[in-house]
Design a protein around this motif. Structure first.
Motif, PDB file in Angstrom:
ATOM      1  N   ASP A  19       0.822  -1.213   0.000  1.00 15.29           N
ATOM      2  CA  ASP A  19       0.000   0.000   0.000  1.00 15.29           C
ATOM      3  C   ASP A  19       0.857   1.264   0.000  1.00 15.29           C
ATOM      4  OD1 ASP A  19      -2.281  -1.549  -0.050  1.00 15.29           O
ATOM      5  OD2 ASP A  19      -2.647  -1.411   2.114  1.00 15.29           O
ATOM      6  N   ARG A  20       1.966   1.246   0.730  1.00 12.52           N
ATOM      7  CA  ARG A  20       2.857   2.412   0.747  1.00 12.52           C
ATOM      8  C   ARG A  20       3.515   2.638  -0.601  1.00 12.52           C
ATOM      9  NH1 ARG A  20       7.095   1.398   5.019  1.00 12.52           N
ATOM     10  NH2 ARG A  20       8.031   3.245   4.107  1.00 12.52           N
ATOM     11  N   VAL A  21       3.952   1.547  -1.247  1.00 16.28           N
ATOM     12  CA  VAL A  21       4.565   1.660  -2.570  1.00 16.28           C
ATOM     13  C   VAL A  21       3.537   2.218  -3.553  1.00 16.28           C
ATOM     14  CG1 VAL A  21       5.538   0.368  -4.526  1.00 16.28           C
ATOM     15  CG2 VAL A  21       6.280  -0.160  -2.194  1.00 16.28           C
ATOM     16  N   HIS A  22       2.333   1.658  -3.524  1.00 11.80           N
ATOM     17  CA  HIS A  22       1.281   2.111  -4.435  1.00 11.80           C
ATOM     18  C   HIS A  22       0.942   3.584  -4.201  1.00 11.80           C
ATOM     19  CE1 HIS A  22      -2.829   2.619  -6.012  1.00 11.80           C
ATOM     20  NE2 HIS A  22      -2.396   1.809  -6.975  1.00 11.80           N
ATOM     21  N   ALA A  23       0.827   3.994  -2.957  1.00 17.82           N
ATOM     22  CA  ALA A  23       0.513   5.389  -2.639  1.00 17.82           C
ATOM     23  C   ALA A  23       1.619   6.326  -3.126  1.00 17.82           C
ATOM     24  CB  ALA A  23       0.288   5.556  -1.140  1.00 17.82           C
ATOM     25  N   GLY A  24       2.852   5.917  -2.932  1.00 17.06           N
ATOM     26  CA  GLY A  24       3.972   6.738  -3.395  1.00 17.06           C
ATOM     27  C   GLY A  24       3.999   6.878  -4.902  1.00 17.06           C
ATOM     28  N   ILE A  25       3.762   5.785  -5.608  1.00 17.14           N
ATOM     29  CA  ILE A  25       3.753   5.812  -7.066  1.00 17.14           C
ATOM     30  C   ILE A  25       2.538   6.594  -7.574  1.00 17.14           C
ATOM     31  CG2 ILE A  25       3.567   4.383  -9.153  1.00 17.14           C
ATOM     32  CD1 ILE A  25       6.325   4.363  -7.806  1.00 17.14           C
ATOM     33  N   LEU A  26       1.400   6.436  -6.915  1.00 21.25           N
ATOM     34  CA  LEU A  26       0.208   7.178  -7.311  1.00 21.25           C
ATOM     35  C   LEU A  26       0.442   8.685  -7.188  1.00 21.25           C
ATOM     36  CD1 LEU A  26      -2.727   7.192  -8.253  1.00 21.25           C
ATOM     37  CD2 LEU A  26      -3.415   6.937  -5.862  1.00 21.25           C
ATOM     38  N   GLY A  27       1.105   9.102  -6.138  1.00 23.76           N
ATOM     39  CA  GLY A  27       1.446  10.509  -5.988  1.00 23.76           C
ATOM     40  C   GLY A  27       2.420  10.982  -7.054  1.00 23.76           C
ATOM     41  N   PRO A  32      -4.308   6.274 -11.361  1.00 23.86           N
ATOM     42  CA  PRO A  32      -4.465   5.006 -10.636  1.00 23.86           C
ATOM     43  C   PRO A  32      -4.083   3.768 -11.438  1.00 23.86           C
ATOM     44  CG  PRO A  32      -6.362   6.414 -10.272  1.00 23.86           C
ATOM     45  CD  PRO A  32      -5.534   7.076 -11.331  1.00 23.86           C
ATOM     46  N   SER A  33      -4.449   3.709 -12.709  1.00 25.06           N
ATOM     47  CA  SER A  33      -4.112   2.499 -13.480  1.00 25.06           C
ATOM     48  C   SER A  33      -2.608   2.385 -13.710  1.00 25.06           C
ATOM     49  CB  SER A  33      -4.874   2.463 -14.801  1.00 25.06           C
ATOM     50  OG  SER A  33      -4.498   3.532 -15.627  1.00 25.06           O
ATOM     51  N   ASP A  34      -1.931   3.513 -13.943  1.00 23.56           N
ATOM     52  CA  ASP A  34      -0.471   3.478 -14.096  1.00 23.56           C
ATOM     53  C   ASP A  34       0.203   3.100 -12.778  1.00 23.56           C
ATOM     54  OD1 ASP A  34      -0.626   4.148 -16.746  1.00 23.56           O
ATOM     55  OD2 ASP A  34      -0.101   6.265 -16.454  1.00 23.56           O
ATOM     56  N   ALA A  35      -0.354   3.597 -11.677  1.00 22.25           N
ATOM     57  CA  ALA A  35       0.208   3.257 -10.366  1.00 22.25           C
ATOM     58  C   ALA A  35       0.024   1.773 -10.075  1.00 22.25           C
ATOM     59  CB  ALA A  35      -0.453   4.101  -9.275  1.00 22.25           C
ATOM     60  N   ASP A  36      -1.136   1.234 -10.412  1.00 21.23           N
ATOM     61  CA  ASP A  36      -1.374  -0.205 -10.228  1.00 21.23           C
ATOM     62  C   ASP A  36      -0.382  -1.018 -11.045  1.00 21.23           C
ATOM     63  OD1 ASP A  36      -3.554   0.377  -8.618  1.00 21.23           O
ATOM     64  OD2 ASP A  36      -5.047  -0.007 -10.190  1.00 21.23           O
ATOM     65  N   ASP A  84      -5.358  13.695 -15.883  1.00 21.58           N
ATOM     66  CA  ASP A  84      -5.500  14.052 -14.472  1.00 21.58           C
ATOM     67  C   ASP A  84      -4.342  14.928 -14.016  1.00 21.58           C
ATOM     68  OD1 ASP A  84      -7.781  12.507 -14.363  1.00 21.58           O
ATOM     69  OD2 ASP A  84      -6.701  10.723 -13.672  1.00 21.58           O
ATOM     70  N   ALA A  85      -3.203  14.824 -14.689  1.00 20.16           N
ATOM     71  CA  ALA A  85      -2.014  15.558 -14.272  1.00 20.16           C
ATOM     72  C   ALA A  85      -1.984  16.985 -14.818  1.00 20.16           C
ATOM     73  CB  ALA A  85      -0.753  14.818 -14.738  1.00 20.16           C
ATOM     74  N   LEU A  86      -2.891  17.299 -15.731  1.00 25.06           N
ATOM     75  CA  LEU A  86      -2.905  18.642 -16.306  1.00 25.06           C
ATOM     76  C   LEU A  86      -3.490  19.637 -15.324  1.00 25.06           C
ATOM     77  CD1 LEU A  86      -4.156  17.912 -19.912  1.00 25.06           C
ATOM     78  CD2 LEU A  86      -1.848  18.443 -19.206  1.00 25.06           C
ATOM     79  N   GLU A  87      -2.888  20.789 -15.277  1.00 26.41           N
ATOM     80  CA  GLU A  87      -3.402  21.856 -14.435  1.00 26.41           C
ATOM     81  C   GLU A  87      -3.731  23.035 -15.320  1.00 26.41           C
ATOM     82  OE1 GLU A  87      -0.653  22.682 -11.306  1.00 26.41           O
ATOM     83  OE2 GLU A  87      -0.678  20.635 -10.585  1.00 26.41           O
ATOM     84  N   GLY A  88      -4.696  23.809 -14.945  1.00 23.20           N
ATOM     85  CA  GLY A  88      -5.088  24.969 -15.733  1.00 23.20           C
ATOM     86  C   GLY A  88      -6.064  24.563 -16.811  1.00 23.20           C
ATOM     87  N   PRO A  89      -6.303  25.466 -17.751  1.00 24.14           N
ATOM     88  CA  PRO A  89      -7.264  25.167 -18.807  1.00 24.14           C
ATOM     89  C   PRO A  89      -6.759  24.046 -19.709  1.00 24.14           C
ATOM     90  CG  PRO A  89      -6.157  27.249 -19.254  1.00 24.14           C
ATOM     91  CD  PRO A  89      -5.716  26.797 -17.883  1.00 24.14           C
TER      92      PRO A  89
END
Length: 163
Positions: A19-27, A32-36, A84-89
């Motif tokens: 769970d810690r590895v997954h949370a770190g990679i998700l951040g 989520p699918s790439d982190a999985d 999901d990683a895009l910020e702004g318009p």
């Protein structure tokens, strides 16, 4: 402990830090699918290479680094962007769908319309083109062609029937 990292010991370490590895990679990847995928690949690699684990770092640190390496190697090969990683318009290129099909459909319709228009008498064709293509009002067409507005309406009506 190299030889002692048995399947059972590996399972316990996996359960303890997955769970810690997954949370770190998700951040890190924000998808989520790439982190999985990265987490699963990291543990699969760690299991295959479990005999090379030297305990210079914690098991978590070792597996996490494997996951980060997997993410980086995946980015080198597929070069995708998580929305999901895009910020702004959102850039317009990402909003507009692939327009090739619509352009081809429109070109095909325009070709068919031109062919059909060539088959009808000029007076009806002019009224239709002036009104629907050029966007002139019936009053503007009447003034341009020097004919009554009722005649323009009649030509548009009959031209549509002929099409």
């Amino acid at each position: 402990m190299n030889d002692m990292l048995t399947v059972r010991a590996f399972e316990e370490l996996h359960d303890g830090c997955r769970d810690r590895v997954h949370a770190g990679i998700l951040g890190y990847v924000r998808n989520p699918s790439d982190a999985d995928e990265a987490t699963a690949a990291a543990f699969a690699t760690a299991f295959e290479k479990r005999k090379s684990f030297r305990q210079e770092a914690s098991f978590f640190t070792w597996v996490y680094r494997i996951a980060i390496n997997h993410v980086h190697s995946g980015w080198r090969t597929k070069k995708t962007v998580s929305l999901d990683a895009l910020e702004g318009p959102t850039p317009a290129a990402l909003i507009q769908p692939d327009i090739l099909d619509s352009v081809l459909d429109r070109a095909n319709c325009c070709r068919r319309l031109r062919t059909a228009l060539k088959r009808i008498p000029v007076k009806y064709r002019q009224a239709l083109v002036d009104h629907f293509v050029r966007g002139y009002s019936t009053k503007q067409i009447a003034k341009l062609r020097r004919i009554p507005q009722g005649t323009v309406l009649s030509r548009i009506f009959n031209g549509k029937k002929l099409l």
